[in-house]
Write a protein that holds these residues in place. Sequence first.
Motif, mmCIF file in Angstrom:
data_model
loop_
_atom_site.group_PDB
_atom_site.id
_atom_site.type_symbol
_atom_site.label_atom_id
_atom_site.label_comp_id
_atom_site.label_asym_id
_atom_site.label_seq_id
_atom_site.Cartn_x
_atom_site.Cartn_y
_atom_site.Cartn_z
ATOM 1 N N VAL A 51 5.895 -34.399 -7.046
ATOM 2 C CA VAL A 51 5.720 -34.614 -8.486
ATOM 3 C C VAL A 51 5.437 -33.327 -9.255
ATOM 4 O O VAL A 51 5.556 -33.301 -10.483
ATOM 5 C CB VAL A 51 4.586 -35.631 -8.741
ATOM 6 N N TRP A 52 5.026 -32.272 -8.551
ATOM 7 C CA TRP A 52 4.691 -31.041 -9.267
ATOM 8 C C TRP A 52 4.879 -29.833 -8.374
ATOM 9 O O TRP A 52 4.536 -29.862 -7.178
ATOM 10 C CB TRP A 52 3.236 -31.086 -9.752
ATOM 11 N N LEU A 53 5.446 -28.798 -8.929
ATOM 12 C CA LEU A 53 5.558 -27.494 -8.279
ATOM 13 C C LEU A 53 5.191 -26.418 -9.296
ATOM 14 O O LEU A 53 5.520 -26.551 -10.475
ATOM 15 C CB LEU A 53 6.982 -27.244 -7.768
ATOM 16 N N PRO A 54 4.527 -25.357 -8.855
ATOM 17 C CA PRO A 54 4.204 -24.276 -9.799
ATOM 18 C C PRO A 54 5.450 -23.706 -10.474
ATOM 19 O O PRO A 54 5.451 -23.444 -11.681
ATOM 20 C CB PRO A 54 3.519 -23.230 -8.916
ATOM 21 N N TYR A 55 6.527 -23.528 -9.698
ATOM 22 C CA TYR A 55 7.791 -23.007 -10.223
ATOM 23 C C TYR A 55 8.940 -23.683 -9.479
ATOM 24 O O TYR A 55 8.786 -24.058 -8.299
ATOM 25 C CB TYR A 55 7.897 -21.486 -10.016
ATOM 26 N N PRO A 56 10.083 -23.864 -10.125
ATOM 27 C CA PRO A 56 11.265 -24.370 -9.398
ATOM 28 C C PRO A 56 11.655 -23.403 -8.282
ATOM 29 O O PRO A 56 11.437 -22.187 -8.380
ATOM 30 C CB PRO A 56 12.348 -24.442 -10.489
ATOM 31 N N PRO A 68 -0.560 -11.681 -4.621
ATOM 32 C CA PRO A 68 -1.173 -12.894 -5.190
ATOM 33 C C PRO A 68 -1.895 -12.598 -6.496
ATOM 34 O O PRO A 68 -2.606 -11.591 -6.630
ATOM 35 C CB PRO A 68 -2.156 -13.327 -4.095
ATOM 36 N N SER A 69 -1.694 -13.484 -7.467
ATOM 37 C CA SER A 69 -2.293 -13.296 -8.787
ATOM 38 C C SER A 69 -2.477 -14.662 -9.435
ATOM 39 O O SER A 69 -2.177 -15.704 -8.845
ATOM 40 C CB SER A 69 -1.400 -12.406 -9.660
ATOM 41 N N GLY A 70 -2.967 -14.662 -10.670
ATOM 42 C CA GLY A 70 -3.137 -15.917 -11.378
ATOM 43 C C GLY A 70 -1.824 -16.608 -11.655
ATOM 44 O O GLY A 70 -1.742 -17.841 -11.665
ATOM 45 N N ALA A 71 -0.779 -15.833 -11.898
ATOM 46 C CA ALA A 71 0.537 -16.429 -12.170
ATOM 47 C C ALA A 71 1.193 -16.939 -10.900
ATOM 48 O O ALA A 71 1.865 -17.988 -10.913
ATOM 49 C CB ALA A 71 1.440 -15.394 -12.845
ATOM 50 N N ASP A 77 8.408 -13.666 -3.177
ATOM 51 C CA ASP A 77 9.173 -13.100 -2.073
ATOM 52 C C ASP A 77 10.072 -11.971 -2.583
ATOM 53 O O ASP A 77 9.958 -11.548 -3.741
ATOM 54 C CB ASP A 77 9.972 -14.192 -1.363
ATOM 55 N N ARG A 78 10.983 -11.517 -1.735
ATOM 56 C CA ARG A 78 11.822 -10.368 -2.096
ATOM 57 C C ARG A 78 12.855 -10.700 -3.172
ATOM 58 O O ARG A 78 13.483 -9.789 -3.724
ATOM 59 C CB ARG A 78 12.533 -9.836 -0.859
ATOM 60 N N LEU A 79 13.031 -11.991 -3.469
ATOM 61 C CA LEU A 79 13.939 -12.390 -4.546
ATOM 62 C C LEU A 79 13.194 -12.753 -5.821
ATOM 63 O O LEU A 79 13.820 -13.099 -6.830
ATOM 64 C CB LEU A 79 14.801 -13.578 -4.109
ATOM 65 N N GLY A 80 11.874 -12.702 -5.798
ATOM 66 C CA GLY A 80 11.082 -13.051 -6.962
ATOM 67 C C GLY A 80 10.716 -14.520 -7.042
ATOM 68 O O GLY A 80 10.242 -14.979 -8.088
ATOM 69 N N ARG A 81 10.903 -15.275 -5.970
ATOM 70 C CA ARG A 81 10.572 -16.698 -5.971
ATOM 71 C C ARG A 81 9.103 -16.906 -5.605
ATOM 72 O O ARG A 81 8.543 -16.155 -4.794
ATOM 73 C CB ARG A 81 11.471 -17.468 -4.992
ATOM 74 N N ASP A 82 8.500 -17.932 -6.167
ATOM 75 C CA ASP A 82 7.087 -18.216 -5.941
ATOM 76 C C ASP A 82 6.873 -18.723 -4.515
ATOM 77 O O ASP A 82 7.506 -19.699 -4.081
ATOM 78 C CB ASP A 82 6.608 -19.265 -6.945
ATOM 79 N N LEU A 83 5.966 -18.093 -3.790
ATOM 80 C CA LEU A 83 5.721 -18.460 -2.394
ATOM 81 C C LEU A 83 4.982 -19.787 -2.269
ATOM 82 O O LEU A 83 5.222 -20.554 -1.334
ATOM 83 C CB LEU A 83 4.931 -17.352 -1.692
ATOM 84 N N LEU A 84 4.071 -20.076 -3.205
ATOM 85 C CA LEU A 84 3.335 -21.334 -3.126
ATOM 86 C C LEU A 84 4.270 -22.528 -3.280
ATOM 87 O O LEU A 84 4.133 -23.536 -2.570
ATOM 88 C CB LEU A 84 2.244 -21.374 -4.197
ATOM 89 N N SER A 85 5.225 -22.427 -4.182
ATOM 90 C CA SER A 85 6.193 -23.508 -4.355
ATOM 91 C C SER A 85 7.009 -23.720 -3.080
ATOM 92 O O SER A 85 7.245 -24.860 -2.653
ATOM 93 C CB SER A 85 7.132 -23.196 -5.525
ATOM 94 N N GLN A 86 7.429 -22.635 -2.459
ATOM 95 C CA GLN A 86 8.183 -22.740 -1.216
ATOM 96 C C GLN A 86 7.328 -23.340 -0.105
ATOM 97 O O GLN A 86 7.804 -24.163 0.698
ATOM 98 C CB GLN A 86 8.693 -21.370 -0.785
ATOM 99 N N LEU A 87 6.068 -22.948 -0.060
ATOM 100 C CA LEU A 87 5.170 -23.468 0.971
ATOM 101 C C LEU A 87 4.971 -24.969 0.818
ATOM 102 O O LEU A 87 4.947 -25.715 1.806
ATOM 103 C CB LEU A 87 3.825 -22.740 0.893
#
Length: 295
Positions: A51-56, A68-71, A77-87
């Motif tokens: 139902v929710w992801l930080p980023y697509p 790691p930061s607030g954003a 990753d090396r392509l600029g994708r959010d790691l938390l969303s992938q995890l």
Amino acid sequence: MSATAQGHVETPAEQQIHVAAPARRRRGHATLVIGLVLTGLVVVTALVSLVWLPYPLTDIQGGRLEAPSGAHLLGTDRLGRDLLSQLMVGARIALTVGAGAALLAGILGTAIGLTAALARPWVDDTLSATLDVVIAFPVLLLAMLVVAVQGASLGSAIFAIGLAMAAVIARLARILSRRVLQEQFVTAARTSGTRLPGIVWRHVLPNIAPTLAVALALQFGVAVLAEASLSYLGLGAPPPNASWGRMLQEAQGTVLTAPVGALAPGIAIIVLVLGVNFLTDGLREFTDPTRRRSR
């Protein structure tokens, strides 16, 4: 020696069992709780990802290899994708593959095991020899062969891993079923006119189900590791699906400059596999009849 209320004098061995039983029971409770907490953490993460992801997963607007930061709580990753969303999506895929493969292995393995236990001796011997040959091959190798034929996809991974694990469940189901079929209550059921389907449904399956459930829980952890290995080799769910194995593969070249990319999926795999193993040990403490009798 000590005497019980009925006048029975306990031997030193019986005293040792009575002293060890409470400690083992407490250890079983603790193991079960730890397993539930660790596994529940991954399950909750997977449910939230629905139902929710930080980023697509396709969002590459973040900077490359950001810390790691607030954003980005785990960085990028090396392509600029959010790691938390992938995890988070990786947790969903790991649970889906683990549950799907375990379910397939349970259905197929139980059916084959029951068939071998109830069949004529030559059929039983043939199936047993075939199962021994299949079990001799590692699960990952068999899964790689199936995926190589079918093509890389989430469904192929579930089918391949489940098919590879079915032989282990089948052999266990055969052994347990043959043991139950030799019990006196099964003989009494046959004498009373109960047909074979009724014996299997009322007597065999209920008696082998607890042990098979524990075995399938262990196979769930094997399936999670196999899925991560397939994804690491590029044979898992294709992009844009995120997988812990693919995250490890993509982060191996930058592990020194951005270690979170490799540590996060690695820790997630460890948490899930340990959680399932602890949960299995706790369940075994309550389902194993030999342990229940010693309490």
